[in-house]
Design a protein around this motif. Structure first.
Motif, PDB file in Angstrom:
ATOM      1  N   VAL A  99      50.111  66.641   4.134  1.00 18.42           N
ATOM      2  CA  VAL A  99      48.738  66.547   4.628  1.00 18.42           C
ATOM      3  C   VAL A  99      48.691  65.832   5.977  1.00 18.42           C
ATOM      4  N   VAL A 100      49.362  64.707   6.087  1.00 17.78           N
ATOM      5  CA  VAL A 100      49.333  63.943   7.338  1.00 17.78           C
ATOM      6  C   VAL A 100      49.945  64.750   8.483  1.00 17.78           C
ATOM      7  N   LYS A 101      51.011  65.489   8.207  1.00 20.37           N
ATOM      8  CA  LYS A 101      51.700  66.249   9.250  1.00 20.37           C
ATOM      9  C   LYS A 101      50.882  67.436   9.742  1.00 20.37           C
ATOM     10  N   HIS A 102      50.241  68.160   8.830  1.00 15.37           N
ATOM     11  CA  HIS A 102      49.641  69.444   9.178  1.00 15.37           C
ATOM     12  C   HIS A 102      48.113  69.431   9.282  1.00 15.37           C
ATOM     13  N   TYR A 103      47.451  68.403   8.782  1.00 14.12           N
ATOM     14  CA  TYR A 103      45.999  68.468   8.678  1.00 14.12           C
ATOM     15  C   TYR A 103      45.258  67.272   9.273  1.00 14.12           C
ATOM     16  N   VAL A 104      45.978  66.259   9.752  1.00 11.99           N
ATOM     17  CA  VAL A 104      45.346  65.050  10.292  1.00 11.99           C
ATOM     18  C   VAL A 104      45.768  64.863  11.742  1.00 11.99           C
ATOM     19  N   ALA A 105      44.797  64.577  12.623  1.00 10.75           N
ATOM     20  CA  ALA A 105      45.089  64.201  14.012  1.00 10.75           C
ATOM     21  C   ALA A 105      44.452  62.846  14.276  1.00 10.75           C
ATOM     22  N   ARG A 106      45.220  61.941  14.885  1.00 13.06           N
ATOM     23  CA  ARG A 106      44.775  60.570  15.109  1.00 13.06           C
ATOM     24  C   ARG A 106      44.104  60.445  16.479  1.00 13.06           C
ATOM     25  N   TYR A 107      43.072  59.628  16.510  1.00 16.09           N
ATOM     26  CA  TYR A 107      42.238  59.493  17.708  1.00 16.09           C
ATOM     27  C   TYR A 107      43.033  59.115  18.946  1.00 16.09           C
ATOM     28  N   TRP A 108      43.828  58.062  18.868  1.00 18.01           N
ATOM     29  CA  TRP A 108      44.495  57.591  20.068  1.00 18.01           C
ATOM     30  C   TRP A 108      45.602  58.539  20.512  1.00 18.01           C
ATOM     31  N   ASP A 109      46.155  59.325  19.594  1.00 20.58           N
ATOM     32  CA  ASP A 109      47.078  60.381  20.000  1.00 20.58           C
ATOM     33  C   ASP A 109      46.329  61.452  20.803  1.00 20.58           C
ATOM     34  N   MET A 110      45.139  61.827  20.342  1.00 18.73           N
ATOM     35  CA  MET A 110      44.353  62.827  21.068  1.00 18.73           C
ATOM     36  C   MET A 110      43.930  62.308  22.437  1.00 18.73           C
ATOM     37  N   VAL A 111      43.587  61.017  22.524  1.00 20.18           N
ATOM     38  CA  VAL A 111      43.238  60.431  23.820  1.00 20.18           C
ATOM     39  C   VAL A 111      44.413  60.553  24.780  1.00 20.18           C
ATOM     40  N   ALA A 112      45.622  60.244  24.309  1.00 14.33           N
ATOM     41  CA  ALA A 112      46.801  60.312  25.167  1.00 14.33           C
ATOM     42  C   ALA A 112      47.072  61.741  25.633  1.00 14.33           C
ATOM     43  N   ILE A 113      47.006  62.699  24.710  1.00 17.40           N
ATOM     44  CA  ILE A 113      47.336  64.083  25.030  1.00 17.40           C
ATOM     45  C   ILE A 113      46.301  64.709  25.964  1.00 17.40           C
ATOM     46  N   GLU A 141      46.613  60.488  -0.906  1.00 16.58           N
ATOM     47  CA  GLU A 141      45.503  59.916  -0.170  1.00 16.58           C
ATOM     48  C   GLU A 141      45.944  59.569   1.244  1.00 16.58           C
ATOM     49  N   VAL A 142      44.969  59.463   2.143  1.00 14.94           N
ATOM     50  CA  VAL A 142      45.222  59.075   3.520  1.00 14.94           C
ATOM     51  C   VAL A 142      44.012  58.276   4.004  1.00 14.94           C
ATOM     52  N   VAL A 143      44.266  57.262   4.829  1.00 15.75           N
ATOM     53  CA  VAL A 143      43.191  56.452   5.391  1.00 15.75           C
ATOM     54  C   VAL A 143      42.961  56.873   6.839  1.00 15.75           C
ATOM     55  N   LEU A 144      41.703  57.127   7.181  1.00 13.75           N
ATOM     56  CA  LEU A 144      41.326  57.524   8.536  1.00 13.75           C
ATOM     57  C   LEU A 144      40.485  56.439   9.179  1.00 13.75           C
ATOM     58  N   GLU A 145      40.776  56.206  10.456  1.00 17.80           N
ATOM     59  CA  GLU A 145      40.032  55.247  11.260  1.00 17.80           C
ATOM     60  C   GLU A 145      39.079  56.007  12.186  1.00 17.80           C
ATOM     61  N   GLU A 146      38.293  55.259  12.963  1.00 16.42           N
ATOM     62  CA  GLU A 146      37.289  55.876  13.822  1.00 16.42           C
ATOM     63  C   GLU A 146      37.940  56.816  14.838  1.00 16.42           C
ATOM     64  N   GLY A 147      37.415  58.022  14.914  1.00 21.10           N
ATOM     65  CA  GLY A 147      37.915  59.036  15.829  1.00 21.10           C
ATOM     66  C   GLY A 147      38.961  59.949  15.237  1.00 21.10           C
ATOM     67  N   ASP A 148      39.576  59.574  14.120  1.00 18.77           N
ATOM     68  CA  ASP A 148      40.556  60.444  13.468  1.00 18.77           C
ATOM     69  C   ASP A 148      39.851  61.663  12.876  1.00 18.77           C
ATOM     70  N   ILE A 149      40.552  62.808  12.836  1.00 21.93           N
ATOM     71  CA  ILE A 149      39.968  64.055  12.342  1.00 21.93           C
ATOM     72  C   ILE A 149      40.870  64.651  11.270  1.00 21.93           C
ATOM     73  N   PHE A 150      40.258  65.278  10.262  1.00 18.53           N
ATOM     74  CA  PHE A 150      40.961  65.791   9.093  1.00 18.53           C
ATOM     75  C   PHE A 150      40.457  67.201   8.819  1.00 18.53           C
ATOM     76  N   ASN A 151      41.319  68.195   8.973  1.00 17.76           N
ATOM     77  CA  ASN A 151      41.013  69.578   8.632  1.00 17.76           C
ATOM     78  C   ASN A 151      41.486  69.800   7.197  1.00 17.76           C
ATOM     79  N   ILE A 152      40.600  69.596   6.234  1.00 21.78           N
ATOM     80  CA  ILE A 152      41.007  69.574   4.827  1.00 21.78           C
ATOM     81  C   ILE A 152      41.261  70.997   4.329  1.00 21.78           C
ATOM     82  N   PRO A 153      42.405  71.261   3.732  1.00 18.63           N
ATOM     83  CA  PRO A 153      42.693  72.615   3.260  1.00 18.63           C
ATOM     84  C   PRO A 153      41.702  73.076   2.190  1.00 18.63           C
TER      85      PRO A 153
END
Length: 319
Positions: free
Chosen positions: A199-213, A99-111
């Motif tokens: 799953v976290v490494k390959h399929y989840v991107a966090r909102y604030w990481d995307m904002v920074a990048i 399992e993984v917990v996602l916060e607002e803005g996080d995105i999950f490309n589920i296999p």
């Protein structure tokens, strides 16, 4: 030429009988929204806001706290980003593989080829936005066997056509139609069972990481060379105020804009539109457009673009 179409967040029309778990305790309060395309709803009561399908489907799920969506699988991409709330995603035939917990803005490309479910673990009504691969979204939903058994115990039967029948409303399978067969043991045994680290490494991107990048240019989130590597028939990039291209742009392929934060101005031809969080816009192929942010503060959106890649199983770069 086709003209842009849009759906306001406040105009979304829910369906509470979209899927086979609509009577199952714990899932009976969830709401399903089909924004662009028919999605994978199993109910004739589902309202479709924009009938066109630009190579993928756009939808949403809204749920009160502690309401969950039952374990299921898809044959094409299923991507979620959290618009409102805090969500727990879990996977495996019984939901115990990880399992993984996602916060607002996080995105999950589920296999694909993996049973998945999700639960609103926040304190208020929550909303997740979805992208489903393919015009027909993979042909429907494959439910875990125990989900089908629970549905049957609460009066819902799924026909082989993908249509849901409610025995509590005296609905029965039509003559000549059989119940949807359960997944075979061989198919179940071939399911993916990744651990949470994978799953976290390959399929989840966090909102604030995307904002920074994306400080200086849009960041490709899902794509062959994206943060999450996949070729699901579309790409997803992420834009903020500082990554905007101030020049006019052309939708070389169909484009869908999905606003996460802030208030944006979209202009095309002699038209303009103010977009707010949760609003969705389809820009048909060939549309010349311009984006800008019209107020101060945090601003972000996801942009989905059709590609020539066929919708199908998750791409890993191995073939």
């Amino acid at each position: 030429m086709k003209q842009p179409q849009w759906v306001r967040f406040g105009d979304l029309i829910p369906c509470r009988s979209a899927f086979i778990d609509a009577h199952t305790p714990g899932s009976d309060q969830k709401e399903n929204f089909t924004i662009i395309g028919g999605g994978v709803s199993e109910s004739p009561d589902q309202h479709i806001h924009i009938q066109a399908t630009p190579g993928f489907n756009i939808g949403a799920a809204g749920q009160p706290p502690r309401c969950f969506n039952s374990l299921h699988s898809h044959n094409t991409a299923e991507v979620f980003f959290v618009l409102k709330g805090r969500w727990r995603f879990f996977w495996g035939e019984t939901g115990e593989d990880g399992e993984v917990v996602l916060e607002e803005g996080d995105i999950f490309n589920i296999p694909t080829r993996m049973f998945r479910g999700f639960e609103n673990i926040g304190s208020d009504y929550g909303m997740i936005m979805s992208i489903l691969g393919g015009d027909d979204a993979g042909g429907g939903v494959i439910w875990a066997p125990h989900v089908r058994a629970a549905a049957d115990a609460h009066g819902l039967v799924l026909g082989e056509s993908g249509r849901l029948y409610d025995t509590e409303k005296n609905e029965t399978l039509p003559t000549g139609e059989s119940e949807m067969p359960l997944p075979e043991a061989q198919w179940l045994n071939a399911l993916l069972r990744p651990d949470a680290a994978t799953v976290v490494k390959h399929y989840v991107a966090r909102y604030w990481d995307m904002v920074a990048i994306s400080a200086k240019q849009p960041v490709l989130v899902i794509g062959e060379n994206g943060l999450l590597k996949d070729k699901p028939g579309f790409t997803v990039d992420f834009l903020t105020r500082t990554s905007l291209n101030q020049q006019a742009q052309t939708a070389e392929k169909d484009v869908v804009l999905m606003v996460m934060r802030g208030h944006w101005t979209l202009a095309w031809e002699d038209e303009s539109l103010t977009l707010n969080p949760g609003d969705t816009v389809w820009l048909p192929e060939g549309t010349d457009y311009h984006l800008d942010v019209n107020v101060s503060g945090e601003s972000s959106l996801f942009r989905v673009t059709r590609t020539e890649d066929a919708a199908g199983l998750t791409w890993t770069g191995d073939a």
